[in-house]
Scaffold this active site. Structure first.
Site, PDB file in Angstrom:
ATOM      1  N   ARG A 109       0.685  -1.293  -0.088  1.00 40.29           N
ATOM      2  CA  ARG A 109       0.005  -0.129   0.025  1.00 40.29           C
ATOM      3  C   ARG A 109       0.906   1.140  -0.086  1.00 40.29           C
ATOM      4  O   ARG A 109       1.604   1.184   1.037  1.00 40.29           O
ATOM      5  CB  ARG A 109      -0.880   0.178   1.112  1.00 40.29           C
ATOM      6  CG  ARG A 109      -1.700   1.355   1.363  1.00 40.29           C
ATOM      7  CD  ARG A 109      -2.838   1.429   2.423  1.00 40.29           C
ATOM      8  NE  ARG A 109      -3.802   0.498   2.075  1.00 40.29           N
ATOM      9  CZ  ARG A 109      -5.033   0.828   2.222  1.00 40.29           C
ATOM     10  NH1 ARG A 109      -5.340   1.836   3.377  1.00 40.29           N
ATOM     11  NH2 ARG A 109      -6.355   0.148   1.945  1.00 40.29           N
ATOM     12  N   HIS A 136      -7.104   0.717  -6.815  1.00 43.31           N
ATOM     13  CA  HIS A 136      -7.635  -0.342  -5.541  1.00 43.31           C
ATOM     14  C   HIS A 136      -8.258  -1.433  -6.132  1.00 43.31           C
ATOM     15  O   HIS A 136      -9.184  -1.752  -5.959  1.00 43.31           O
ATOM     16  CB  HIS A 136      -8.427   0.797  -4.589  1.00 43.31           C
ATOM     17  CG  HIS A 136      -8.225  -0.012  -3.061  1.00 43.31           C
ATOM     18  ND1 HIS A 136      -7.423  -1.021  -2.944  1.00 43.31           N
ATOM     19  CD2 HIS A 136      -9.243   0.410  -2.305  1.00 43.31           C
ATOM     20  CE1 HIS A 136      -7.895  -1.330  -1.553  1.00 43.31           C
ATOM     21  NE2 HIS A 136      -8.777  -0.318  -1.128  1.00 43.31           N
ATOM     22  N   GLN A 139     -10.324  -4.034  -3.825  1.00 42.00           N
ATOM     23  CA  GLN A 139     -11.416  -3.411  -3.359  1.00 42.00           C
ATOM     24  C   GLN A 139     -12.509  -3.529  -4.287  1.00 42.00           C
ATOM     25  O   GLN A 139     -13.745  -4.284  -3.990  1.00 42.00           O
ATOM     26  CB  GLN A 139     -11.194  -1.961  -3.049  1.00 42.00           C
ATOM     27  CG  GLN A 139     -12.826  -1.334  -2.544  1.00 42.00           C
ATOM     28  CD  GLN A 139     -13.422  -1.715  -1.419  1.00 42.00           C
ATOM     29  OE1 GLN A 139     -12.392  -1.871  -0.049  1.00 42.00           O
ATOM     30  NE2 GLN A 139     -14.526  -2.227  -1.032  1.00 42.00           N
ATOM     31  N   ASP A 231     -16.939   7.342  -2.401  1.00 46.12           N
ATOM     32  CA  ASP A 231     -15.761   7.279  -1.652  1.00 46.12           C
ATOM     33  C   ASP A 231     -15.438   8.668  -0.892  1.00 46.12           C
ATOM     34  O   ASP A 231     -16.376   9.495  -1.112  1.00 46.12           O
ATOM     35  CB  ASP A 231     -14.395   6.638  -2.564  1.00 46.12           C
ATOM     36  CG  ASP A 231     -13.469   6.448  -1.815  1.00 46.12           C
ATOM     37  OD1 ASP A 231     -13.544   6.085  -0.654  1.00 46.12           O
ATOM     38  OD2 ASP A 231     -12.505   6.228  -2.411  1.00 46.12           O
ATOM     39  N   CYS A 271     -16.166   1.703  -0.257  1.00 43.73           N
ATOM     40  CA  CYS A 271     -14.886   1.004   0.106  1.00 43.73           C
ATOM     41  C   CYS A 271     -14.576   0.790   1.866  1.00 43.73           C
ATOM     42  O   CYS A 271     -14.139   0.170   2.410  1.00 43.73           O
ATOM     43  CB  CYS A 271     -13.753   1.085  -0.464  1.00 43.73           C
ATOM     44  SG  CYS A 271     -12.910   2.904  -0.390  1.00 43.73           S
ATOM     45  N   ARG A 299     -13.460  -8.748   1.140  1.00 40.82           N
ATOM     46  CA  ARG A 299     -12.203  -8.530   1.060  1.00 40.82           C
ATOM     47  C   ARG A 299     -11.462  -9.611   1.237  1.00 40.82           C
ATOM     48  O   ARG A 299     -10.433  -9.984   0.549  1.00 40.82           O
ATOM     49  CB  ARG A 299     -11.555  -7.145   1.593  1.00 40.82           C
ATOM     50  CG  ARG A 299     -12.266  -5.832   1.229  1.00 40.82           C
ATOM     51  CD  ARG A 299     -11.485  -5.301  -0.213  1.00 40.82           C
ATOM     52  NE  ARG A 299      -9.958  -5.231  -0.123  1.00 40.82           N
ATOM     53  CZ  ARG A 299      -9.400  -4.356   0.509  1.00 40.82           C
ATOM     54  NH1 ARG A 299     -10.187  -3.166   0.814  1.00 40.82           N
ATOM     55  NH2 ARG A 299      -8.097  -4.385   0.393  1.00 40.82           N
TER      56      ARG A 299
HETATM   57  N1  NVA Z   1      -9.764   6.531  -2.048  1.00 43.00           N
HETATM   58  C1  NVA Z   1      -9.411   6.471  -0.510  1.00 43.00           C
HETATM   59  C2  NVA Z   1      -9.850   4.754  -0.264  1.00 43.00           C
HETATM   60  C3  NVA Z   1      -9.476   4.505   1.041  1.00 43.00           C
HETATM   61  C4  NVA Z   1      -9.456   2.896   1.061  1.00 43.00           C
HETATM   62  C5  NVA Z   1      -8.049   6.704  -0.368  1.00 43.00           C
HETATM   63  O1  NVA Z   1      -7.183   6.578  -1.085  1.00 43.00           O
HETATM   64  O2  NVA Z   1      -7.623   7.089   0.719  1.00 43.00           O
HETATM   65  N1   CP Z   2     -11.212  -0.171   2.156  1.00 43.72           N
HETATM   66  C1   CP Z   2     -10.030  -0.128   2.440  1.00 43.72           C
HETATM   67  O1   CP Z   2      -8.998  -0.412   1.731  1.00 43.72           O
HETATM   68  O2   CP Z   2     -10.000   0.141   3.678  1.00 43.72           O
HETATM   69  P1   CP Z   2      -8.707   0.490   4.605  1.00 43.72           P
HETATM   70  O3   CP Z   2      -8.094   1.754   4.141  1.00 43.72           O
HETATM   71  O4   CP Z   2      -8.932   0.664   6.001  1.00 43.72           O
HETATM   72  O5   CP Z   2      -7.524  -0.584   4.216  1.00 43.72           O
END
Ligand code: NVA
Ligand code: CP
Length: 313
Positions: A109, A136, A139, A231, A271, A299
């Site tokens: 990540r 992502h 997700q 989101d 998500c 997930r």
């Molecule tokens: N678009 C959000 C998704 C978090 C799971 C982010 O990148 O923070």
């Molecule tokens: N949806 C998702 O990826 O959540 P987190 O940011 O908590 O891992």
């Protein structure tokens, strides 16, 4: 379907899976979900380790990958921000080489997609994207499984995404046209998805004969939708823009007024984490159309499928 079928393959983008392979992951995830429910053990990754390099915070992704490795009989090693002697992400190549000598898979990540790509390029073990600024994919695989479970199909489903043209929107756009779903994306004009993602999605939609539209108007997007996605307005890394984004995105809030335009049996997906009162109201996320908890659970199952396919024997 067999563990190790995709041994060594990376999943950095939805584009790394063909349309048939997306469906295969969902089928495999459904089998694993049922095995887990029945209490049938499936230690297919016994003795194997997944390293998890996380440069951004996480709840679901971290927990679901760790539980996934545990249920598959393997081990996960969480390497959070500040825990590696990385200093600079430039050193990703060396980290990839070193980790490949210890572990059988890596989940990452991070910020730029190029950081994940650099890691994958130099690693000799599979690398799975657990979120980048650009995509992502895990997700969206979980969301597709959730839709298929509740609607019985993906083909012909009409989805709407309302909000920021971000990583989640990108992976959704790169998946929907290939599984036969229509998708309408409504964003403020300055927050459209990346042009190359739009171009790739349009081309896939033209090939599959599905509808793919980008609009400014959330009502038009949600009209007659079977599934409504949103989101957060400010993704991780965009916190400094939160106040400005709150102002621009306010008309894009998914609330009772907006979802009245969706089909009566529509599904709401997000998500998570959700900023209640911003991109979504309590009445929608806690309402009968919300499947966010099912998607969060899924997930785990889709990631188990990916791990078994890429790290198994
Ligand atoms: N678009 C959000 C998704 C978090 C799971 C982010 O990148 O923070
Ligand atoms: N949806 C998702 O990826 O959540 P987190 O940011 O908590 O891992």
């Amino acid at each position: 379907m067999k563990p190790g079928l995709w041994r060594g393959r990376d999943l950095l983008s939805m584009l790394d899976l063909s349309a048939e392979e997306i469906v295969m992951v969902l089928d495999y995830a459904a089998v694993l979900k049922e095995m887990q429910r029945r209490g049938e053990s499936h230690p297919w990754l016994a003795g194997k380790t997944l390293a998890m390099i996380f440069h951004k915070p996480s709840t679901r992704t971290r927990i679901s990958f760790e539980v996934a490795m545990n249920q598959l009989g393997g081990y996960s090693l969480f390497l959070g921000p500040g825990e590696l002697q990385l200093g600079r992400w430039k050193e990703m190549a060396d980290m990839a080489r070193v980790l490949s000598r210890y572990v059988e898979g890596i989940a990452v990540r991070t910020f730029g997609q190029e950081i994940a790509e650099e890691l994958a390029h130099h690693a000799t073990v599979p690398v799975i994207n657990g979120l980048t600024d650009r995509e992502h994919p895990c997700q969206i695989l979980a969301d597709l499984l959730t839709i298929r479970e509740h609607k019985g199909r993906l083909e012909g489903i009409r989805a709407a995404y309302v909000g920021d043209g971000n990583n989640v929107a990108h992976s959704l756009m790169l998946a929907c046209p290939r599984v036969g779903m229509d998708l309408v994306v409504a964003t403020p004009p300055a927050y459209r998805p990346e042009p190359d993602v739009v171009a790739a999605a349009r081309e896939m939609a033209a090939r599959s004969g599905t509808r793919l539209e980008l609009l400014d108007d959330p009502v038009a997007a949600v009209s007659d939708a079977d599934v409504v996605f949103t989101d957060v307005w400010a993704s991780i890394g965009k916190e400094a823009e939160a106040a400005e984004r709150e102002r621009v995105f306010r008309p894009y809030q998914v609330n009772a007024d907006l979802v009245r335009y969706a089909r009566p049996d529509y599904m709401f997906l997000h998500c998570l984490p959700a900023r209640r009162g911003e991109e979504v109201t309590d009445e929608v996320i806690d309402g009968p159309a919300s499947f966010v908890w099912d998607a969060a659970e899924n997930r785990l199952h889709v990631q188990k499928a990916l791990l078994a396919l890429t790290m198994g024997e």
